[in-house]
Design a protein around this motif. Structure first.
Motif, PDB file in Angstrom:
ATOM      1  N   ARG A 174       0.821  -1.211   0.000  1.00  0.00           N
ATOM      2  CA  ARG A 174       0.000   0.000   0.000  1.00  0.00           C
ATOM      3  C   ARG A 174       0.856   1.261   0.000  1.00  0.00           C
ATOM      4  O   ARG A 174       0.486   2.282  -0.589  1.00  0.00           O
ATOM      5  N   SER A 175       1.995   1.221   0.655  1.00  0.00           N
ATOM      6  CA  SER A 175       2.844   2.418   0.721  1.00  0.00           C
ATOM      7  C   SER A 175       3.382   2.826  -0.639  1.00  0.00           C
ATOM      8  O   SER A 175       3.840   3.958  -0.823  1.00  0.00           O
ATOM      9  N   HIS A 177      -3.070   7.157   4.602  1.00  0.00           N
ATOM     10  CA  HIS A 177      -3.924   6.023   4.977  1.00  0.00           C
ATOM     11  C   HIS A 177      -5.119   6.506   5.792  1.00  0.00           C
ATOM     12  O   HIS A 177      -6.269   6.101   5.535  1.00  0.00           O
TER      13      HIS A 177
END
Length: 764
Positions: free
Chosen positions: A160-161, A439
């Protein structure tokens, strides 16, 4: 130069018919090596590092591009990234990015990208119907499912990063709402919409002969986006909506920011922006290469320099246009026409004007004359939704401001801070703090908005962006902002926070007083809304005051509150905080008694009380800061009536600052200094307007007090009233004589004068 596009592969596995690299005028790709050699990467890296060291840059961004960069394969990609790390990262902070179609994205490649901290942008044009209209394989097969598979990989927790966002090319033949919903479903950290590259020689399609189809298409998306609470940043909209004194919008597509990007081709050639390939064959060429020429030489190239001239770099037609500071003349490449080169408005000029009118019903640069004109000659008024902004100007220009007008001003502030924060993120995107903040914004945007509403988050972002000398100190505060948002959202995280002057600050929540004076950072553990600092420390929660039924925080710990004219006080004792509550209760009673028409504005715009150090001579002290909306800094004035006067005075500055975020009231090119009776030195026109607007409210308070039964007190109040009233009228006369005011400024000050003229019939 801080942004470098590195072409690592010159071919592509898709055959998009709208691609400017392969389908437009410049065909230099045919003579380039398919993939970049490591020797070329090394030479490019050394040139970038050399440039960064020479100019003491805080960081540089290198964007891997193509063609399609993933055609390199995992091993070759790893070698390229390692070379860039070796040559650049040891000299300057390196922010690595990639733009890809994601067709070849795999766990093996994601592992490589993760190891080198590369953020990935993906090209996707929406739902399958929209995407496959142009973005197909050479054999005509759909690419949509393969791209979605790559995006799903980026959404996995392990990767996700890496996920930076989605780039979507506009096609007005498709359904804009379907495109928006398809993009939203991919949970992107950011979306950018790209107008298809076109010139006056090769204009964009306009189905049905409509004048502004691109504005209409994007406008429908904007409507859906805002109705849904702006669930993700959209770069084009954020850039156009940024009316913060025309600060950088973070994109070449709009605005007057200098172009700060150059391209390195697979053979090592330095080129200008890739979009120029749509103009004519050879348009991006500089004649320079990384083996023989420095970045400074490239920056001095006439073509590169032409894109860094701001207002002077657009054509005469654009310079005379009231929205030029918003659209910036559009993308440089879109201005091209045979015979006149780039000395033209954008081929999307009408669309940009109409889009600005639609998404921002109060564009600061649109003159009143413009509002009566159509952008397309159809007679349709593109500013037909100016009624509300005009009513807003009238309501606030009167010196007061009803609840509806004030609500609009307050609502405008978080989007401004969000834009500034995204600009901070451009330089801090690879940090754990930024990744956490993104996030949280994806899962709980309301928590991020609550933190951004704190006055000193904007003050911090502005200092970070405008004062690079403080960056090393300011950088760590991003972690504090992210942690505060995570706490509000109930998102679990572990984050290192800076210790400043013995405090670890969480905006809008409070601060930890750390026992060890030598500690520089401390770990904060967050789990389901609970948080704990892993250090010996005392928690100081934010304290709140009751301001007429509204909770207002006492801000006595934030490190960025020290931005006012006077020194700020330290942490208040419990007794001192209680004293402020008594003063504020009395002040609120005084406002309702002496200035009831100002109460709605004070209630809406007073967002934090910041105690100042008391003046040794006993003089009153109060202040606001343009970049800390709603924060009123004040020293103990000794009485509720004195505090009431100071609050009304300072809230006028808060209101006018927010108005100036949305409207240009003073001509920015006006340089004449004006004489004012309340200051011994001449003042710029905007400062004169600020003083006049604040004094109008002060005069109103003294006008009410002049009616008090006590004749001595009433006479003294009447003297104050007449003095402040005359200051206001004198300042308005000076502003009108000089021609310093814009059309909106004329309207605003007319309302001020009307209010003062109504007072002329007072018996005192």
């Amino acid at each position: 130069m801080r942004y470098f596009v590195l072409k690592v592969h010159s071919r592509c596995d898709l055959a998009c018919d709208h691609c400017y690299v392969y389908e437009h005028a410049d065909q230099s790709w045919r003579t380039r090596p398919r993939s970049i050699a490591l020797e070329t990467v090394r030479a490019a890296g050394k040139r970038i590092a050399e440039h960064a060291a020479t100019h003491a840059l805080p960081g540089v961004q290198v964007i891997l591009h193509g063609g399609e960069p993933l055609l390199l394969g995992a091993d070759r990609l790893d070698a390229v990234l390692a070379e860039l790390q070796a040559t650049i990262a040891s000299v300057v902070r390196l922010d690595l990015r990639m733009q890809t179609n994601a067709v070849l994205l795999s766990p093996a490649i994601c592992d490589v990208l993760l190891r080198h901290g590369v953020r990935v942008g993906v090209s996707l044009d929406g739902d399958r119907a929209a995407n496959d209209r142009h973005r197909r394989f050479a054999n005509g097969a759909s690419s949509h499912a393969r791209v979605l598979r790559g995006l799903a990989l980026l959404r996995q927790p392990a990767y996700r990063s890496l996920y930076a966002g989605i780039l979507c090319t506009v096609d007005v033949a498709g359904d804009p709402v379907a495109v928006y919903e398809a993009l939203l479903a991919e949970a992107p950290p950011r979306v950018d919409f790209l107008l298809p590259h076109a010139t006056w020689d090769r204009p964009p399609p306009r189905p049905g002969g409509t004048a502004t189809p691109y504005a209409d298409w994007l406008g429908r998306i904007h409507d859906r986006w805002t109705a849904g609470g702006r669930p993700m940043p959209i770069r084009l909209f954020d850039a156009l909506s940024s009316t913060v004194e025309y600060r950088a919008g973070g994109t070449e597509a709009v605005g007057l920011d200098p172009a700060d990007v150059v391209v390195i081709e697979t053979d090592g050639a330095w080129e200008q922006a890739d979009s120029l390939k749509t103009a004519y064959d050879g348009a991006p060429a500089t004649g320079f290469d990384v083996f023989s020429h420095s970045v400074d030489e490239v920056a001095g190239h006439a073509g590169v320099a032409a894109r860094q001239n701001g207002l002077a770099g657009v054509c005469a037609t654009c310079r005379a246009c009231p929205v030029v500071r918003r659209c910036g003349g559009g993308l440089f490449a879109h201005r091209y026409r045979s015979g006149s080169g780039f000395d033209n408005p954008s081929v999307y000029c009408a669309d940009l004007k109409a889009l600005i009118a639609r998404i921002d019903p109060s564009p600061a640069d649109v003159s009143r004359a413009e509002r009566g004109q159509s952008v397309d000659g159809s007679g349709r008024d593109p500013m037909s939704d100016r009624d509300m902004p005009d009513r807003e100007l009238d309501a606030i220009g009167s010196g007061y401001g009803d609840a509806a007008a004030m609500a609009r001003l307050v609502e405008s502030q978080v989007p401004i801070t969000r834009v500034l924060l995204s600009m901070v993120g451009e330089t801090e995107a690879a940090t754990p703090a930024w990744e956490l903040l993104e996030h949280v914004d994806a899962v709980a945007p309301e928590a991020v908005a609550a933190v951004l509403a704190h006055p000193y988050v904007r003050a911090w972002a502005v200092r970070y962006l405008e004062q690079p000398a403080h960056r090393d100190t300011d950088r760590g505060h991003l972690a504090c902002v992210a942690a505060a948002a995570a706490v509000r959202a109930g998102v679990s995280a572990e984050l290192a926070l800076p210790v400043r002057d013995g405090l670890v600050h969480l905006p809008a929540l409070g601060a930890y007083a750390v026992a060890s004076p030598s500690m520089e950072t401390a770990e904060l553990s967050i789990a389901e809304g609970e948080f704990e600092l892993r250090a010996a420390a005392e928690w100081w929660p934010m304290r709140w005051l009751d301001a007429g039924g509204q909770r207002v925080p006492v801000e006595d710990t934030d490190p960025y509150r020290d931005c006012h004219e006077w020194p700020v006080a330290g942490r208040l004792s419990t007794a001192a905080a209680g004293s402020w509550q008594s003063l504020l209760t009395a002040a609120w009673q005084g406002i309702h008694r002496d200035a009831p028409a100002h109460a709605p504005a004070v209630r809406a715009a007073f967002r934090a009380l910041v105690p100042l150090v008391t003046d040794p001579g006993g003089r009153l002290r109060s202040a606001t800061n343009r970049d800390a909306f709603g924060a009123v800094a004040v020293a103990d004035p000794g009485s509720g009536d004195a505090l009431a006067l100071l609050l009304v005075h300072e809230v006028q500055h808060v209101k006018l600052g927010a108005v100036l975020d949305r409207y240009d009231l003073v001509d920015k090119d006006h340089r004449e200094l004006l004489t004012v009776p309340w200051r011994p030195i001449k003042r710029p026109a905007e400062a004169v307007l600020q003083g006049a607007y604040a004094h109008l409210a002060v005069a109103d308070v003294w006008r009410a007090r002049s009616r008090e039964a006590d004749s001595e007190a009433a006479n003294e109040a009447a003297e104050h009233y007449h003095r402040y009233r005359d200051w206001v009228t004198g300042a308005l006369d000076a502003l009108h004589r000089t021609g310093a005011l814009t059309a909106d400024g004329e309207r605003f000050t007319r309302r001020m004068r009307e209010t003062v003229e109504k007072w002329r019939d007072d018996h005192r």
